[in-house]
Motif scaffolding. Structure first.
Motif, PDB file in Angstrom:
ATOM      1  N   ASN A  74      -9.813   6.738  18.241  1.00 51.07           N
ATOM      2  CA  ASN A  74     -11.223   7.050  18.458  1.00 51.07           C
ATOM      3  C   ASN A  74     -11.997   5.778  18.791  1.00 51.07           C
ATOM      4  OD1 ASN A  74     -13.477   8.642  18.667  1.00 51.07           O
ATOM      5  ND2 ASN A  74     -13.513   9.306  16.535  1.00 51.07           N
ATOM      6  N   GLU A  75     -13.199   5.947  19.333  1.00 53.18           N
ATOM      7  CA  GLU A  75     -14.100   4.833  19.618  1.00 53.18           C
ATOM      8  C   GLU A  75     -15.501   5.209  19.174  1.00 53.18           C
ATOM      9  OE1 GLU A  75     -14.246   3.258  23.575  1.00 53.18           O
ATOM     10  OE2 GLU A  75     -12.099   3.532  23.854  1.00 53.18           O
ATOM     11  N   LEU A  76     -16.231   4.245  18.651  1.00 57.28           N
ATOM     12  CA  LEU A  76     -17.636   4.410  18.294  1.00 57.28           C
ATOM     13  C   LEU A  76     -18.360   3.148  18.741  1.00 57.28           C
ATOM     14  CD1 LEU A  76     -17.210   5.715  14.636  1.00 57.28           C
ATOM     15  CD2 LEU A  76     -17.830   7.075  16.622  1.00 57.28           C
ATOM     16  N   ASP A  77     -19.289   3.283  19.647  1.00 57.93           N
ATOM     17  CA  ASP A  77     -20.051   2.145  20.151  1.00 57.93           C
ATOM     18  C   ASP A  77     -19.120   1.017  20.582  1.00 57.93           C
ATOM     19  OD1 ASP A  77     -22.483   3.485  19.705  1.00 57.93           O
ATOM     20  OD2 ASP A  77     -22.498   2.838  17.624  1.00 57.93           O
ATOM     21  N   ASN A  78     -19.174  -0.134  19.909  1.00 59.22           N
ATOM     22  CA  ASN A  78     -18.379  -1.308  20.264  1.00 59.22           C
ATOM     23  C   ASN A  78     -17.139  -1.453  19.385  1.00 59.22           C
ATOM     24  OD1 ASN A  78     -17.893  -3.601  21.837  1.00 59.22           O
ATOM     25  ND2 ASN A  78     -18.832  -4.931  20.304  1.00 59.22           N
ATOM     26  N   VAL A  79     -16.734  -0.346  18.749  1.00 58.98           N
ATOM     27  CA  VAL A  79     -15.621  -0.399  17.793  1.00 58.98           C
ATOM     28  C   VAL A  79     -14.547   0.610  18.188  1.00 58.98           C
ATOM     29  CG1 VAL A  79     -14.983  -0.006  15.383  1.00 58.98           C
ATOM     30  CG2 VAL A  79     -17.143  -1.117  15.915  1.00 58.98           C
ATOM     31  N   GLU A  80     -13.308   0.181  18.086  1.00 58.94           N
ATOM     32  CA  GLU A  80     -12.172   1.073  18.268  1.00 58.94           C
ATOM     33  C   GLU A  80     -11.583   1.354  16.888  1.00 58.94           C
ATOM     34  OE1 GLU A  80      -9.554   0.168  21.717  1.00 58.94           O
ATOM     35  OE2 GLU A  80     -10.904  -1.545  21.936  1.00 58.94           O
TER      36      GLU A  80
ATOM     37  N   LEU B  97       0.830  -1.208   0.000  1.00 58.28           N
ATOM     38  CA  LEU B  97       0.000   0.000   0.000  1.00 58.28           C
ATOM     39  C   LEU B  97       0.864   1.257   0.000  1.00 58.28           C
ATOM     40  CD1 LEU B  97      -2.819  -1.014   2.512  1.00 58.28           C
ATOM     41  CD2 LEU B  97      -2.897  -1.042   0.005  1.00 58.28           C
ATOM     42  N   LYS B  98       1.923   1.247   0.810  1.00 54.05           N
ATOM     43  CA  LYS B  98       2.839   2.390   0.859  1.00 54.05           C
ATOM     44  C   LYS B  98       3.478   2.608  -0.516  1.00 54.05           C
ATOM     45  CE  LYS B  98       6.952   4.063   3.217  1.00 54.05           C
ATOM     46  NZ  LYS B  98       8.012   3.756   4.178  1.00 54.05           N
ATOM     47  N   ASP B  99       3.905   1.525  -1.148  1.00 57.34           N
ATOM     48  CA  ASP B  99       4.509   1.626  -2.482  1.00 57.34           C
ATOM     49  C   ASP B  99       3.529   2.175  -3.516  1.00 57.34           C
ATOM     50  OD1 ASP B  99       6.781   0.540  -1.348  1.00 57.34           O
ATOM     51  OD2 ASP B  99       6.497  -1.457  -2.220  1.00 57.34           O
ATOM     52  N   ARG B 100       2.243   1.953  -3.297  1.00 61.28           N
ATOM     53  CA  ARG B 100       1.202   2.453  -4.205  1.00 61.28           C
ATOM     54  C   ARG B 100       0.734   3.862  -3.849  1.00 61.28           C
ATOM     55  NH1 ARG B 100      -2.476  -3.006  -5.229  1.00 61.28           N
ATOM     56  NH2 ARG B 100      -0.841  -4.100  -6.383  1.00 61.28           N
ATOM     57  N   GLY B 101       1.368   4.459  -2.840  1.00 65.64           N
ATOM     58  CA  GLY B 101       1.080   5.847  -2.496  1.00 65.64           C
ATOM     59  C   GLY B 101       0.064   6.071  -1.398  1.00 65.64           C
ATOM     60  N   PHE B 102      -0.376   5.026  -0.729  1.00 67.07           N
ATOM     61  CA  PHE B 102      -1.325   5.187   0.369  1.00 67.07           C
ATOM     62  C   PHE B 102      -0.552   5.564   1.629  1.00 67.07           C
ATOM     63  CE2 PHE B 102      -3.519   2.383  -2.570  1.00 67.07           C
ATOM     64  CZ  PHE B 102      -4.791   2.931  -2.602  1.00 67.07           C
ATOM     65  N   THR B 103      -0.876   6.697   2.224  1.00 66.06           N
ATOM     66  CA  THR B 103      -0.147   7.167   3.399  1.00 66.06           C
ATOM     67  C   THR B 103      -1.018   7.284   4.648  1.00 66.06           C
ATOM     68  OG1 THR B 103      -0.539   9.461   2.759  1.00 66.06           O
ATOM     69  CG2 THR B 103       1.538   8.448   2.015  1.00 66.06           C
ATOM     70  N   ARG B 104      -2.326   7.275   4.473  1.00 61.68           N
ATOM     71  CA  ARG B 104      -3.242   7.391   5.608  1.00 61.68           C
ATOM     72  C   ARG B 104      -4.140   6.169   5.643  1.00 61.68           C
ATOM     73  NH1 ARG B 104      -4.603  13.560   4.091  1.00 61.68           N
ATOM     74  NH2 ARG B 104      -2.669  14.446   4.853  1.00 61.68           N
ATOM     75  N   LEU B 105      -3.891   5.318   6.604  1.00 61.22           N
ATOM     76  CA  LEU B 105      -4.630   4.057   6.718  1.00 61.22           C
ATOM     77  C   LEU B 105      -5.409   4.025   8.014  1.00 61.22           C
ATOM     78  CD1 LEU B 105      -1.721   1.683   5.644  1.00 61.22           C
ATOM     79  CD2 LEU B 105      -3.500   2.664   4.186  1.00 61.22           C
ATOM     80  N   ILE B 106      -6.595   3.455   7.955  1.00 62.99           N
ATOM     81  CA  ILE B 106      -7.461   3.367   9.118  1.00 62.99           C
ATOM     82  C   ILE B 106      -7.980   1.937   9.223  1.00 62.99           C
ATOM     83  CG2 ILE B 106      -9.564   4.047   7.894  1.00 62.99           C
ATOM     84  CD1 ILE B 106     -10.242   5.791  10.352  1.00 62.99           C
ATOM     85  N   ALA B 107      -8.228   1.467  10.431  1.00 60.13           N
ATOM     86  CA  ALA B 107      -8.776   0.122  10.639  1.00 60.13           C
ATOM     87  C   ALA B 107      -9.761   0.174  11.798  1.00 60.13           C
ATOM     88  CB  ALA B 107      -7.661  -0.875  10.929  1.00 60.13           C
ATOM     89  N   HIS B 108     -10.857  -0.573  11.682  1.00 60.61           N
ATOM     90  CA  HIS B 108     -11.871  -0.677  12.725  1.00 60.61           C
ATOM     91  C   HIS B 108     -11.764  -2.053  13.380  1.00 60.61           C
ATOM     92  CE1 HIS B 108     -13.498   2.297   9.890  1.00 60.61           C
ATOM     93  NE2 HIS B 108     -13.946   2.894  10.980  1.00 60.61           N
ATOM     94  N   VAL B 109     -11.805  -2.080  14.710  1.00 57.54           N
ATOM     95  CA  VAL B 109     -11.665  -3.330  15.456  1.00 57.54           C
ATOM     96  C   VAL B 109     -12.707  -3.370  16.570  1.00 57.54           C
ATOM     97  CG1 VAL B 109     -10.105  -4.710  16.877  1.00 57.54           C
ATOM     98  CG2 VAL B 109      -9.182  -3.337  15.023  1.00 57.54           C
ATOM     99  N   LYS B 110     -13.366  -4.509  16.729  1.00 60.07           N
ATOM    100  CA  LYS B 110     -14.290  -4.665  17.859  1.00 60.07           C
ATOM    101  C   LYS B 110     -13.489  -4.579  19.146  1.00 60.07           C
ATOM    102  CE  LYS B 110     -17.815  -7.383  15.554  1.00 60.07           C
ATOM    103  NZ  LYS B 110     -18.545  -8.643  15.499  1.00 60.07           N
ATOM    104  N   LYS B 111     -14.064  -3.963  20.157  1.00 63.29           N
ATOM    105  CA  LYS B 111     -13.342  -3.714  21.412  1.00 63.29           C
ATOM    106  C   LYS B 111     -12.729  -4.958  22.036  1.00 63.29           C
ATOM    107  CE  LYS B 111     -15.453   0.581  22.779  1.00 63.29           C
ATOM    108  NZ  LYS B 111     -16.261   1.317  23.751  1.00 63.29           N
ATOM    109  N   GLY B 112     -13.359  -6.102  21.937  1.00 62.39           N
ATOM    110  CA  GLY B 112     -12.834  -7.315  22.556  1.00 62.39           C
ATOM    111  C   GLY B 112     -11.833  -8.086  21.716  1.00 62.39           C
TER     112      GLY B 112
END
Length: 121
Positions: free
Chosen positions: A91-97, A59-74
């Motif tokens: 950040n947190e939203l409901d049951n997701v970090e 992804l970095k080689d393809r020019g992506f510099t801002r990555l985000i991931a959603h994970v369930k709290k547990g």
């Protein structure tokens, strides 16, 4: 908002497809979401841990510099994977970090608003 799956990469182990890595681009967002999955029977064997860093490099080689991931709290294993690969919780939203990886940006409290603006504006 339109969402588009890109950079799909299947994961194979023992001759079978057992998971995938992909990005999701959402109209209006500067960050790209990294999504990953591994079939339950293949978890705990280091398969995702061995594929994830090279996928991030791709992804970095393809020019992506801002990555985000959603994970369930547990989901501690997934959080550990992200932290090991330079993501930090912002950040947190409901049951997701929500975790973010933005180059060398340090995860200080003073930068949280700046990070949110980078992602959402």
């Amino acid at each position: 908002m339109a969402r588009k799956i890109t950079n799909y990469q299947p994961i194979y182990a023992f001759g079978d497809q057992c998971g995938y890595l992909q990005t999701i681009e959402t109209e209006g967002f500067k960050a790209v979401e990294v999504e990953y999955f591994l079939d339950e029977e293949y978890r705990g064997q280091g398969i995702m841990s061995s594929h994830f860093p090279s996928y991030l490099q791709l992804l970095k080689d393809r020019g992506f510099t801002r990555l985000i991931a959603h994970v369930k709290k547990g989901n501690y294993v997934s959080k550990k994977l992200l932290k090991k690969n330079k993501f930090f919780k912002f950040n947190e939203l409901d049951n997701v970090e929500i975790f973010l990886c933005v180059g060398a940006l340090k995860p200080t409290k003073a930068r949280i608003q700046e990070v949110k603006e980078m992602v959402y504006n």
